[in-house]
Design a protein around this motif. Structure first.
Motif, PDB file in Angstrom:
ATOM      1  N   ILE A  91       0.836  -1.206   0.000  1.00 28.35           N
ATOM      2  CA  ILE A  91       0.000   0.000   0.000  1.00 28.35           C
ATOM      3  C   ILE A  91       0.871   1.256   0.000  1.00 28.35           C
ATOM      4  O   ILE A  91       1.831   1.358   0.771  1.00 28.35           O
ATOM      5  N   ILE A  92       0.533   2.207  -0.868  1.00 35.09           N
ATOM      6  CA  ILE A  92       1.246   3.491  -0.925  1.00 35.09           C
ATOM      7  C   ILE A  92       0.496   4.563  -0.148  1.00 35.09           C
ATOM      8  O   ILE A  92       1.083   5.310   0.635  1.00 35.09           O
TER       9      ILE A  92
ATOM     10  N   ARG B  30      10.143   3.828  -1.325  1.00 31.20           N
ATOM     11  CA  ARG B  30      11.075   2.703  -1.180  1.00 31.20           C
ATOM     12  C   ARG B  30      10.314   1.503  -0.651  1.00 31.20           C
ATOM     13  O   ARG B  30       9.518   1.638   0.277  1.00 31.20           O
ATOM     14  N   LEU B  31      10.596   0.348  -1.235  1.00 35.17           N
ATOM     15  CA  LEU B  31       9.987  -0.882  -0.769  1.00 35.17           C
ATOM     16  C   LEU B  31      10.857  -1.476   0.328  1.00 35.17           C
ATOM     17  O   LEU B  31      12.047  -1.695   0.131  1.00 35.17           O
ATOM     18  N   ASP B  32      10.246  -1.700   1.498  1.00 33.85           N
ATOM     19  CA  ASP B  32      10.935  -2.242   2.662  1.00 33.85           C
ATOM     20  C   ASP B  32      10.162  -3.502   3.052  1.00 33.85           C
ATOM     21  O   ASP B  32       9.126  -3.408   3.696  1.00 33.85           O
ATOM     22  N   GLY B  33      10.680  -4.666   2.604  1.00 30.46           N
ATOM     23  CA  GLY B  33       9.874  -5.880   2.748  1.00 30.46           C
ATOM     24  C   GLY B  33       8.627  -5.720   1.898  1.00 30.46           C
ATOM     25  O   GLY B  33       8.724  -5.438   0.714  1.00 30.46           O
TER      26      GLY B  33
ATOM     27  N   LEU C 178       6.243   8.966  -6.471  1.00 28.61           N
ATOM     28  CA  LEU C 178       7.056   8.099  -7.336  1.00 28.61           C
ATOM     29  C   LEU C 178       7.935   8.946  -8.259  1.00 28.61           C
ATOM     30  O   LEU C 178       9.120   8.656  -8.437  1.00 28.61           O
ATOM     31  N   ALA C 179       7.356  10.010  -8.811  1.00 27.00           N
ATOM     32  CA  ALA C 179       8.114  10.882  -9.712  1.00 27.00           C
ATOM     33  C   ALA C 179       9.289  11.522  -8.987  1.00 27.00           C
ATOM     34  O   ALA C 179      10.345  11.759  -9.580  1.00 27.00           O
ATOM     35  N   GLN C 180       9.097  11.805  -7.712  1.00 25.55           N
ATOM     36  CA  GLN C 180      10.157  12.422  -6.905  1.00 25.55           C
ATOM     37  C   GLN C 180      11.107  11.374  -6.314  1.00 25.55           C
ATOM     38  O   GLN C 180      11.973  11.721  -5.508  1.00 25.55           O
ATOM     39  N   ASP C 181      10.911  10.126  -6.706  1.00 19.38           N
ATOM     40  CA  ASP C 181      11.743   9.018  -6.235  1.00 19.38           C
ATOM     41  C   ASP C 181      11.726   8.911  -4.707  1.00 19.38           C
ATOM     42  O   ASP C 181      12.746   8.665  -4.081  1.00 19.38           O
TER      43      ASP C 181
ATOM     44  N   HIS D 133       9.847   8.647   1.672  1.00 18.23           N
ATOM     45  CA  HIS D 133      11.000   9.389   2.177  1.00 18.23           C
ATOM     46  C   HIS D 133      10.865  10.873   1.873  1.00 18.23           C
ATOM     47  O   HIS D 133      10.156  11.270   0.975  1.00 18.23           O
ATOM     48  N   GLY D 134      11.600  11.650   2.635  1.00 20.72           N
ATOM     49  CA  GLY D 134      11.672  13.073   2.369  1.00 20.72           C
ATOM     50  C   GLY D 134      10.583  13.833   3.101  1.00 20.72           C
ATOM     51  O   GLY D 134       9.816  13.263   3.875  1.00 20.72           O
TER      52      GLY D 134
END
Ligand code: GRF
Length: 203
Positions: free
Chosen positions: A148-149, A190-193, A184-187, A199-200
Motif C-alpha cells: 500500500i502506498i 522505497r519498498l521495505d519488505g 514516485l516521480a520524486q523518487d 522518504h523526504g
C-alpha cells in the motif's frame, strides 16, 4: 517519470492526473493512454489532452499472456517505464508485471485488504461499514493486492447506498492517485519488505 495509464471506462482518475499535471503539481510525462475497450471515454480524455491514445481489444488474443505481451510492446514503444491502472478491468499476468517491476500502480475504491474485487464500494456499503475509503498500491499477481502506498478514509453517511458512497470515494481517489504518482516521480517511495516507505519531507 514516463507514464502509461490503463483505462477501461470513464477515466476520471486519468483526468485528475492530467489536471494535476496542468496545474504544475505532477511531474509526469504522459506517454500513452491504453484501453482494452475502443469506446472507453478515457481515450477521449487522453486525445483532448494531447496524449497518445490506443485501444487493444483483449478479445483479439488467444490468452491473457498474448494480450499482456501486446500491451507491454505498445507501452515500451511509447517510451513509458511506469504504469498506472485507473479503472482497468483486466487482471495482469507475470508477463506484464515482470516487464515493469515495482512500477505498476493501481487504485481500488475500498480500504484494502477489505473488499477487493470489481464492486468494492458496493460491497462495503452492503456490509454496513461506517468508514470506507480508497487505496493506491503497487500491483502484484493477486487482484487488488500488493504493498500500500496511500489510503484515504471516507466516513459513510447513515443510509448511504453503494452508488452515493462510490461517488464520495471517487473524489478522494482523485486526490490520492496523483499524490502517489508525484511521490514516485520524486523518487520518494522505497519498498521495505512488503511495506512502502515514503522518504523526504511530508507533502
Ligand atoms: C474507480 O472507482 C476505480 O477505483 C475503480 O474503477 C473506477 C474507475 O473510475 N477500480 P474512472 O474510470 O477513473 O472514472
Amino acid at each position: 517519470l514516463n507514464l502509461a495509464v490503463l483505462v477501461s471506462g470513464s477515466g476520471s482518475n486519468l483526468q485528475a492526473m492530467l489536471d494535476r499535471k496542468a496545474q504544475g503539481l505532477l511531474d509526469v510525462d504522459f506517454r500513452l493512454v491504453l484501453s482494452n475497450k475502443a469506446d472507453a471515454y478515457g481515450l477521449e480524455r487522453a486525445r483532448a489532452a494531447g496524449v497518445p491514445a490506443l485501444a487493444i481489444d483483449h478479445r483479439q488474443f488467444p490468452d491473457r499472456e498474448a494480450f499482456d505481451a501486446a500491451m507491454v510492446a505498445a507501452i515500451r514503444d511509447h517510451g513509458a517505464d511506469t504504469v498506472a491502472l485507473a479503472g482497468f478491468m483486466r487482471l495482469l499476468t507475470p508477463t506484464f508485471l515482470n516487464a515493469f517491476p515495482g512500477r505498476v500502480l493501481n487504485i481500488h475504491p475500498a480500504l484494502l485488504p477489505s473488499f477487493p474485487g470489481a464492486r468494492g464500494q458496493r460491497d462495503a456499503a452492503a456490509y454496513g461499514v461506517t468508514i470506507a475509503g480508497c487505496t493506491v498500491h503497487l500491483v502484484d499477481e493477486q487482484m487488488d493486492h500488493g504493498p500500500i502506498i496511500i489510503q484515504a478514509a471516507v466516513p459513510v453517511p447513515p443510509g448511504a447506498d453503494g452508488e452515493a458512497l462510490a461517488a464520495r470515494i471517487l473524489t478522494w481517489e482523485h486526490r490520492i492517485y496523483p499524490q502517489a504518482l508525484q511521490w514516485l516521480a520524486q523518487d520518494r517511495l522505497r519498498l521495505d519488505g512488503r511495506h512502502v516507505r515514503i522518504h523526504g519531507p511530508a507533502a
